[in-house]
Design a protein around this motif. Structure first.
Motif, PDB file in Angstrom:
ATOM      1  N   ALA A 147       0.850  -1.184   0.000  1.00 12.19           N
ATOM      2  CA  ALA A 147       0.000   0.000   0.000  1.00 12.19           C
ATOM      3  C   ALA A 147       0.894   1.246   0.000  1.00 12.19           C
ATOM      4  O   ALA A 147       1.960   1.244   0.601  1.00 12.19           O
ATOM      5  N   PRO A 148       0.477   2.305  -0.689  1.00 10.32           N
ATOM      6  CA  PRO A 148       1.336   3.487  -0.835  1.00 10.32           C
ATOM      7  C   PRO A 148       1.326   4.384   0.399  1.00 10.32           C
ATOM      8  O   PRO A 148       0.992   5.555   0.313  1.00 10.32           O
ATOM      9  N   TYR A 149       1.656   3.846   1.565  1.00 13.16           N
ATOM     10  CA  TYR A 149       1.723   4.640   2.785  1.00 13.16           C
ATOM     11  C   TYR A 149       3.190   4.872   3.160  1.00 13.16           C
ATOM     12  O   TYR A 149       4.001   3.963   3.092  1.00 13.16           O
ATOM     13  N   ASP A 150       3.497   6.087   3.562  1.00 11.03           N
ATOM     14  CA  ASP A 150       4.882   6.428   3.899  1.00 11.03           C
ATOM     15  C   ASP A 150       5.140   6.310   5.395  1.00 11.03           C
ATOM     16  O   ASP A 150       6.250   6.026   5.823  1.00 11.03           O
ATOM     17  N   LEU A 151       4.105   6.590   6.185  1.00 17.53           N
ATOM     18  CA  LEU A 151       4.231   6.454   7.635  1.00 17.53           C
ATOM     19  C   LEU A 151       3.048   5.640   8.137  1.00 17.53           C
ATOM     20  O   LEU A 151       1.932   5.772   7.622  1.00 17.53           O
ATOM     21  N   TYR A 152       3.309   4.809   9.128  1.00 19.34           N
ATOM     22  CA  TYR A 152       2.260   3.958   9.675  1.00 19.34           C
ATOM     23  C   TYR A 152       2.225   4.143  11.180  1.00 19.34           C
ATOM     24  O   TYR A 152       3.177   3.816  11.881  1.00 19.34           O
ATOM     25  N   PHE A 153       1.121   4.709  11.677  1.00 17.77           N
ATOM     26  CA  PHE A 153       0.920   4.903  13.117  1.00 17.77           C
ATOM     27  C   PHE A 153      -0.054   3.841  13.600  1.00 17.77           C
ATOM     28  O   PHE A 153      -1.233   3.907  13.294  1.00 17.77           O
ATOM     29  N   SER A 154       0.466   2.889  14.342  1.00 21.70           N
ATOM     30  CA  SER A 154      -0.363   1.784  14.797  1.00 21.70           C
ATOM     31  C   SER A 154      -0.779   2.009  16.245  1.00 21.70           C
ATOM     32  O   SER A 154      -0.055   2.626  17.021  1.00 21.70           O
ATOM     33  N   ALA A 155      -1.965   1.486  16.615  1.00 17.61           N
ATOM     34  CA  ALA A 155      -2.401   1.576  18.009  1.00 17.61           C
ATOM     35  C   ALA A 155      -1.749   0.471  18.832  1.00 17.61           C
ATOM     36  O   ALA A 155      -1.862   0.448  20.044  1.00 17.61           O
ATOM     37  N   ASP A 156      -1.087  -0.460  18.148  1.00 16.67           N
ATOM     38  CA  ASP A 156      -0.405  -1.548  18.840  1.00 16.67           C
ATOM     39  C   ASP A 156       0.985  -1.662  18.227  1.00 16.67           C
ATOM     40  O   ASP A 156       1.127  -1.932  17.038  1.00 16.67           O
ATOM     41  N   ILE A 157       1.994  -1.443  19.069  1.00 18.02           N
ATOM     42  CA  ILE A 157       3.362  -1.364  18.553  1.00 18.02           C
ATOM     43  C   ILE A 157       3.823  -2.672  17.907  1.00 18.02           C
ATOM     44  O   ILE A 157       4.747  -2.683  17.089  1.00 18.02           O
ATOM     45  N   SER A 158       3.159  -3.781  18.225  1.00 17.36           N
ATOM     46  CA  SER A 158       3.613  -5.066  17.675  1.00 17.36           C
ATOM     47  C   SER A 158       3.458  -5.135  16.152  1.00 17.36           C
ATOM     48  O   SER A 158       4.228  -5.812  15.479  1.00 17.36           O
ATOM     49  N   TYR A 159       2.476  -4.425  15.602  1.00 13.07           N
ATOM     50  CA  TYR A 159       2.298  -4.457  14.137  1.00 13.07           C
ATOM     51  C   TYR A 159       3.486  -3.820  13.400  1.00 13.07           C
ATOM     52  O   TYR A 159       4.079  -4.461  12.535  1.00 13.07           O
ATOM     53  N   PRO A 160       3.835  -2.560  13.714  1.00 10.77           N
ATOM     54  CA  PRO A 160       5.011  -2.005  13.021  1.00 10.77           C
ATOM     55  C   PRO A 160       6.289  -2.793  13.318  1.00 10.77           C
ATOM     56  O   PRO A 160       7.168  -2.883  12.461  1.00 10.77           O
ATOM     57  N   GLU A 161       6.371  -3.371  14.514  1.00 13.02           N
ATOM     58  CA  GLU A 161       7.551  -4.187  14.820  1.00 13.02           C
ATOM     59  C   GLU A 161       7.635  -5.402  13.904  1.00 13.02           C
ATOM     60  O   GLU A 161       8.726  -5.805  13.491  1.00 13.02           O
ATOM     61  N   LYS A 162       6.462  -5.966  13.589  1.00 16.92           N
ATOM     62  CA  LYS A 162       6.452  -7.101  12.655  1.00 16.92           C
ATOM     63  C   LYS A 162       6.911  -6.663  11.273  1.00 16.92           C
ATOM     64  O   LYS A 162       7.636  -7.389  10.583  1.00 16.92           O
ATOM     65  N   LEU A 163       6.462  -5.466  10.846  1.00 16.09           N
ATOM     66  CA  LEU A 163       6.889  -4.949   9.540  1.00 16.09           C
ATOM     67  C   LEU A 163       8.399  -4.747   9.536  1.00 16.09           C
ATOM     68  O   LEU A 163       9.084  -5.069   8.560  1.00 16.09           O
ATOM     69  N   GLU A 164       8.893  -4.218  10.643  1.00 17.74           N
ATOM     70  CA  GLU A 164      10.326  -3.970  10.765  1.00 17.74           C
ATOM     71  C   GLU A 164      11.096  -5.292  10.650  1.00 17.74           C
ATOM     72  O   GLU A 164      12.077  -5.388   9.906  1.00 17.74           O
ATOM     73  N   ALA A 165      10.604  -6.316  11.342  1.00 19.35           N
ATOM     74  CA  ALA A 165      11.257  -7.620  11.314  1.00 19.35           C
ATOM     75  C   ALA A 165      11.244  -8.195   9.892  1.00 19.35           C
ATOM     76  O   ALA A 165      12.153  -8.927   9.498  1.00 19.35           O
ATOM     77  N   ALA A 166      10.215  -7.848   9.130  1.00 13.78           N
ATOM     78  CA  ALA A 166      10.105  -8.371   7.766  1.00 13.78           C
ATOM     79  C   ALA A 166      10.873  -7.496   6.768  1.00 13.78           C
ATOM     80  O   ALA A 166      10.825  -7.738   5.565  1.00 13.78           O
ATOM     81  N   GLY A 167      11.558  -6.487   7.264  1.00 14.17           N
ATOM     82  CA  GLY A 167      12.354  -5.629   6.379  1.00 14.17           C
ATOM     83  C   GLY A 167      11.526  -4.691   5.533  1.00 14.17           C
ATOM     84  O   GLY A 167      11.955  -4.245   4.469  1.00 14.17           O
ATOM     85  N   LEU A 168      10.315  -4.380   6.000  1.00 14.29           N
ATOM     86  CA  LEU A 168       9.428  -3.525   5.198  1.00 14.29           C
ATOM     87  C   LEU A 168       9.447  -2.071   5.662  1.00 14.29           C
ATOM     88  O   LEU A 168       8.610  -1.273   5.246  1.00 14.29           O
ATOM     89  N   THR A 169      10.380  -1.745   6.564  1.00 16.08           N
ATOM     90  CA  THR A 169      10.412  -0.382   7.069  1.00 16.08           C
ATOM     91  C   THR A 169      11.761   0.277   6.767  1.00 16.08           C
ATOM     92  O   THR A 169      12.735  -0.404   6.484  1.00 16.08           O
ATOM     93  N   ALA A 170      11.751   1.610   6.813  1.00 19.14           N
ATOM     94  CA  ALA A 170      13.007   2.341   6.716  1.00 19.14           C
ATOM     95  C   ALA A 170      13.325   2.808   8.121  1.00 19.14           C
ATOM     96  O   ALA A 170      12.808   3.809   8.586  1.00 19.14           O
ATOM     97  N   GLY A 171      14.103   2.065   8.838  1.00 15.29           N
ATOM     98  CA  GLY A 171      14.435   2.449  10.198  1.00 15.29           C
ATOM     99  C   GLY A 171      13.584   1.736  11.229  1.00 15.29           C
ATOM    100  O   GLY A 171      12.650   1.015  10.886  1.00 15.29           O
ATOM    101  N   PRO A 172      13.906   1.989  12.503  1.00 17.58           N
ATOM    102  CA  PRO A 172      13.266   1.260  13.589  1.00 17.58           C
ATOM    103  C   PRO A 172      11.877   1.788  13.943  1.00 17.58           C
ATOM    104  O   PRO A 172      11.521   2.916  13.600  1.00 17.58           O
ATOM    105  N   THR A 173      11.108   0.956  14.632  1.00 24.65           N
ATOM    106  CA  THR A 173       9.796   1.345  15.142  1.00 24.65           C
ATOM    107  C   THR A 173       9.994   2.314  16.310  1.00 24.65           C
ATOM    108  O   THR A 173      10.819   2.073  17.178  1.00 24.65           O
TER     109      THR A 173
END
Lengths: 265, 226
Positions: A78-104
């Motif tokens: 999805a064409p989103y540049d920033l993702y603000f989650s209500a549960d930190i575990s979701y962005p952490e999962k993205l980070e673990a999957a290498g789908l983020t630029a930088g840490p959660t």
């Protein structure tokens, strides 16, 4: 060919200048798409307004939804540049999957409240035990299966040993904003919603709330990331930094969020 | 890929909803379609437009108005409260009412087309032989409109099964009461349970395909027999 190369030689300074101008204007004025959890609806709107005032050249678009749905969408490009989650575990999962630029980055702790329109009940006098009362027929919570606020609502009811008696009265919102809307329209008498929504203009005028002690549920630790696609997006970085600014923090606090460095965790 | 008990509960609930809605609509829509097919009334256009509205309206519009109308402050909700009845949102009855409106054109339009195709001379001849209105309808119009009835029933049934937006807005997602298969799939996806979402989606896909295949292979055969 010769003409073109002569042309290029002659105007090469000019062309270079135009190219630089185009490139630099790109990096000054960029568009960012923010996907944010529904509990941020009002707070994020204000933060974006402030950010735009400070950075008039940047174009910011916010899409609200449930954290889980946005997670799935980002996994599927999805064409989103920033993702603000209500549960930190979701962005952490993205980070673990290498789908983020930088840490959660943790940005806030959310709180849950009992909320009811003034025409129905005075929520300031309500406690979780009151939900078993016979005249309360419908109680709205977010879907505990996937909505972070719903999970915490279930935890709070369970720690008070009220879940089994309250469950038959529950209706489930797809996200926390829909849950609030179920109560706001009077279709449910009480709801367990986000404090950030209860403090919004729309809801605070119409109803009251009672803050559910956060000792009854695990913390609603919220986090955000810059996604992989925005790796080179300067505006995304700027916005990420802006979240730590005094202005943004003030707004978050006004909407009832506890900031990570003040939570003592 | 295995269906969980809650998936099966959602499928059964969906079939129950579609079945109840189809039966009620068959009773309500048949006289309406018959009237639309036969009338030359001035309000025919208005009624036809109203019947067709759910075809074009986004489900969110329907869901929004249902929620307001059926809520405690709305006209229907207020009336139901006065009568001492349970409010409709978040109940199976609420889904039935909403689905009846949502699926109305899928029952009315095929029936209306079928009734319009019934030869008027046959009806007139029967009338001149002393057949009552009911007699003419049941022994001439209904048998001649068999294919129309079949199409209307199947389309209404599958369209109700395919309902999502309205249910999401007024259902409240209660297991066994309003959590239909389409909502259950949505929940699986949100909870990142893609395998369960796959299983249930595959069932829906296969079922819908078989039903549509049935309609499209059966209908031309019926026309040829005319």
């Amino acid at each position: 060919m010769q003409r073109i190369s002569v042309f290029l030689k002659k105007y090469n300074q000019v062309l270079l200048g135009i190219l630089l101008a185009v490139l630099s204007s790109e990096s000054f004025a960029e568009k960012i798409n923010i996907a944010a959890a529904a509990d941020l609806k009002f707070a994020m709107d204000e933060i974006v307004t402030q950010f735009k005032k400070a950075n008039p050249a940047d174009d910011v678009e916010v899409i609200y939804g449930s954290s889980g749905k946005i997670f799935t969408q980002i996994q599927n490009q999805a064409p989103y540049d920033l993702y603000f989650s209500a549960d930190i575990s979701y962005p952490e999962k993205l980070e673990a999957a290498g789908l983020t630029a930088g840490p959660t980055k943790p940005y806030a702790f959310g709180r849950i409240v009992l909320w009811s329109p003034k025409t129905q009940l005075d929520a300031t006098q309500l406690r979780l035990e009151d939900l078993t009362r016979a005249e309360i027929k419908r109680i709205a919570i977010a879907n505990p299966k996937h909505a972070p606020y719903g999970k915490r609502a279930e935890e709070a009811l369970r720690s008070k040993k009220l879940w089994d008696s309250v469950e038959p009265k529950l209706v489930y919102g797809e996200n926390i904003a829909q849950t609030a809307q179920f109560v706001h329209t009077g279709n449910a008498q009480v709801g367990i919603i986000a404090l950030s929504l209860a403090l919004s203009d729309a809801l605070s005028k119409q109803g009251n709330y009672w803050l559910i002690p956060d000792t009854l549920h695990s913390p609603l630790k919220q986090g955000f990331v810059i996604t992989k696609r925005a790796e080179a997006n300067q505006a995304a970085k700027k916005f990420s930094n802006y979240m730590a600014s005094t202005e943004a923090r003030k707004i978050m606090v006004r909407y009832g969020f506890t900031l990570p460095d003040e939570a003592g965790q | 890929m295995r269906l969980s008990p809650s998936d099966i509960q959602a499928i059964l609930l969906t079939l129950k909803l579609a079945g109840v809605v189809t039966l009620i609509l068959l009773v309500l829509a048949t006289p309406l379609a018959w009237w639309l097919a036969r009338t030359s009334s001035k309000i025919k256009g208005v009624i036809s437009a109203v019947v067709a509205l759910p075809l074009v309206l986004p489900p969110s519009v329907l869901g929004f108005y249902f929620l307001l109308a059926m809520g405690p402050n709305g006209p229907i909700g207020g009336l139901m409260h006065q009568l001492g009845w349970q409010a409709l949102p978040f109940t199976f009855g609420g889904l039935v009412v909403a689905s009846i409106i949502y699926s109305l054109p899928f029952m009315v339009q095929p029936l209306q087309n079928a009734f319009e195709a019934v030869d008027k001379n046959l009806l007139d001849a029967a009338a001149s032989l002393g057949a009552s209105v009911q007699h003419r309808f049941f022994s001439i119009a209904v048998p001649l409109s068999r294919a129309g009835f079949l199409t209307a029933i199947i389309l209404t049934f599958v369209h109700t099964i395919g309902e999502f937006g309205v249910v999401l807005m007024i259902g409240g997602n209660i297991p066994g009461v309003t959590r239909v298969a389409s909502v259950q799939i949505y929940d699986h996806v949100e909870a990142l349970e893609y395998m369960q979402a796959h299983a249930l989606s595959a069932v829906m896909l296969a079922f819908s395909f078989v039903v549509l295949l049935f309609i499209y292979t059966l209908r031309p055969a019926h026309k040829r027999s005319h």
